[in-house]
Scaffold this motif. Structure first.
Motif, PDB file in Angstrom:
ATOM      1  N   ILE A 113       0.840  -1.207   0.000  1.00 17.57           N
ATOM      2  CA  ILE A 113       0.000   0.000   0.000  1.00 17.57           C
ATOM      3  C   ILE A 113       0.874   1.256   0.000  1.00 17.57           C
ATOM      4  O   ILE A 113       0.599   2.231  -0.714  1.00 17.57           O
ATOM      5  CB  ILE A 113      -0.935  -0.012   1.218  1.00 17.57           C
ATOM      6  N   LEU A 114       1.950   1.219   0.783  1.00 15.20           N
ATOM      7  CA  LEU A 114       2.875   2.347   0.820  1.00 15.20           C
ATOM      8  C   LEU A 114       3.504   2.587  -0.541  1.00 15.20           C
ATOM      9  O   LEU A 114       3.613   3.737  -1.010  1.00 15.20           O
ATOM     10  CB  LEU A 114       3.962   2.098   1.868  1.00 15.20           C
ATOM     11  N   ASP A 115       3.917   1.509  -1.206  1.00 16.44           N
ATOM     12  CA  ASP A 115       4.528   1.645  -2.533  1.00 16.44           C
ATOM     13  C   ASP A 115       3.542   2.211  -3.547  1.00 16.44           C
ATOM     14  O   ASP A 115       3.900   3.049  -4.391  1.00 16.44           O
ATOM     15  CB  ASP A 115       5.046   0.280  -3.008  1.00 16.44           C
ATOM     16  N   LEU A 144       5.551  -2.204  -9.905  1.00 22.55           N
ATOM     17  CA  LEU A 144       4.781  -2.470  -8.693  1.00 22.55           C
ATOM     18  C   LEU A 144       3.601  -3.389  -8.976  1.00 22.55           C
ATOM     19  O   LEU A 144       3.299  -4.293  -8.192  1.00 22.55           O
ATOM     20  CB  LEU A 144       4.307  -1.150  -8.080  1.00 22.55           C
ATOM     21  N   TYR A 145       2.925  -3.171 -10.104  1.00 22.33           N
ATOM     22  CA  TYR A 145       1.847  -4.086 -10.491  1.00 22.33           C
ATOM     23  C   TYR A 145       2.401  -5.498 -10.697  1.00 22.33           C
ATOM     24  O   TYR A 145       1.771  -6.497 -10.324  1.00 22.33           O
ATOM     25  CB  TYR A 145       1.176  -3.612 -11.778  1.00 22.33           C
ATOM     26  N   LEU A 194       9.489  -7.799  -2.727  1.00 22.80           N
ATOM     27  CA  LEU A 194       9.115  -6.452  -2.316  1.00 22.80           C
ATOM     28  C   LEU A 194      10.124  -5.383  -2.745  1.00 22.80           C
ATOM     29  O   LEU A 194       9.747  -4.267  -3.071  1.00 22.80           O
ATOM     30  CB  LEU A 194       8.923  -6.391  -0.793  1.00 22.80           C
ATOM     31  N   GLY A 195      11.395  -5.731  -2.738  1.00 21.93           N
ATOM     32  CA  GLY A 195      12.409  -4.734  -3.060  1.00 21.93           C
ATOM     33  C   GLY A 195      12.747  -4.611  -4.528  1.00 21.93           C
ATOM     34  O   GLY A 195      13.651  -3.845  -4.896  1.00 21.93           O
ATOM     35  N   LEU A 196      12.016  -5.329  -5.405  1.00 24.22           N
ATOM     36  CA  LEU A 196      12.386  -5.327  -6.824  1.00 24.22           C
ATOM     37  C   LEU A 196      12.190  -3.966  -7.476  1.00 24.22           C
ATOM     38  O   LEU A 196      12.947  -3.591  -8.381  1.00 24.22           O
ATOM     39  CB  LEU A 196      11.566  -6.375  -7.588  1.00 24.22           C
TER      40      LEU A 196
END
Length: 338
Positions: free
Chosen positions: A35-37, A119-120, A253-255
């Motif tokens: 959600i933050l991203d 992100l998607y 998550l970090g990609l």
């Protein structure tokens, strides 16, 4: 029986360190970070190196801290399995970045929208891998030959990777031939240009897709392919569904940030495919040996510590050889090799 194989003792009962509270807390953190991203990428902007480095450091520190927590809470074996699985998934995720980079280029995604597309792709990968992890756990709990099947999948994938790398096949993307793109264009018109972060717009009185919708669909289609290889691979390190989920989640998550840090360097990792083929083949053999050990106890098994050493050595080797092979070459000379 070695500690590595305790989860094979009874096919009907898979041991897990994941208590209900640990599951809930981990899923809650993953959702909060997603959600933050999405909030950060709501307003399109080009990512600076400083921003990308800051988020990359955060997304590396987070799993390291979580791994230390598991190590102190549940013991050395659990900590070792988590870090080995995380390193394996992180190395495989770099291959994801190669494909994402090609898709962003093929669809001519504006720089300001690149992180939104990534992100998607990450969100889609998390959902798909969650499904595959659940299916994998069910298979391990009910099928005696599940490890053999997973091992064969990885061995076949390793052979294909090696054959493609040795044959000098270029990784390219033909947008018009992608099934996901063909399917979407069959049902809805597509605009000629991007419309910010919108995936659908009203045009000439009809609802139309934007190119962003097409590239997101293409990215999610590739997520499915990567999930087929990734989940069996980490099940070769640990049979704990919670650790499998946690390693996948933290690696993915970090990609978004890692992509912008490594974008220039990705094209120089020309030997990465050989390294990934070796790692997948090694894990595939380990899974087959695990299955064979359950049939005949005299068959040797490979401990998690050995897996960690092999993964680190292989990744370090292909990184060094890739950088040496591309030293002094410019970008246009390097890219065809990938």
């Amino acid at each position: 029986m070695s500690p590595d194989l305790t989860f094979l003792a009874s096919p009907a009962a898979i041991e897990s360190v994941g208590t209900p509270w640990l599951w809930a807390g981990t899923i809650g953190v993953v959702l909060a970070l997603l959600i933050l991203d999405f909030a950060i990428t709501r307003r399109p902007h080009e990512v600076s190196m400083r921003e990308a480095l800051g988020w990359t450091i955060f997304y590396i520190a987070l799993p390291v801290a979580f791994g230390i927590f598991l190590w102190t809470r549940n013991g050395t074996n659990t900590g070792m399995e988590f870090f080995t699985g995380y390193l394996l998934e992180k190395s495989l995720s770099v291959d994801n970045l190669f494909v994402f980079m090609l898709l962003l280029s093929a669809f001519a995604v504006p720089a300001a929208l690149a992180q939104r597309v990534l992100l998607y792709g990450i969100a889609g990968a998390l959902v798909l891998r969650g499904i595959f992890i659940a299916l994998g756990a069910a298979a391990l709990a009910t099928l005696d030959w599940a490890f053999l099947l997973f091992g064969l999948i990885l061995l076949i994938t390793a052979v294909k990777l090696l054959a493609d790398a040795a044959g000098g096949h270029e990784q390219d993307v033909d947008v018009s031939s992608m099934k996901s793109v063909k399917l979407l264009r069959r049902f809805m018109p597509v605009t000629d240009d991007y419309r910010g972060t919108k995936m659908t717009v009203m045009e000439a009185g009809r609802r139309a897709l934007t190119p962003l919708a097409l590239v997101v669909a293409a990215v999610m289609a590739t997520d499915l392919v990567f999930a087929v290889d990734s989940v069996p691979a980490v099940y070769g390190v640990t049979g704990d569904p919670f650790l499998v989920f946690a390693t996948n989640a933290f690696a993915l998550l970090g990609l978004r940030a890692l992509y912008f840090v490594l974008h220039a360097a990705l094209s120089r990792l020309v030997h990465l495919a050989y390294g990934l083929a070796a790692i997948l083949a090694f894990i595939g053999v380990k899974l087959v040996l695990h299955w064979a050990h359950g049939v005949w106890s005299g068959v040797p098994t490979i401990p998690t510590a050995a897996s960690l050493v092999v993964i680190v050595v292989v990744l370090a080797t292909v990184t060094v050889t890739s950088l040496r092979a591309t030293r002094g070459q410019d970008q246009t000379e390097i890219e065809p090799a990938n």
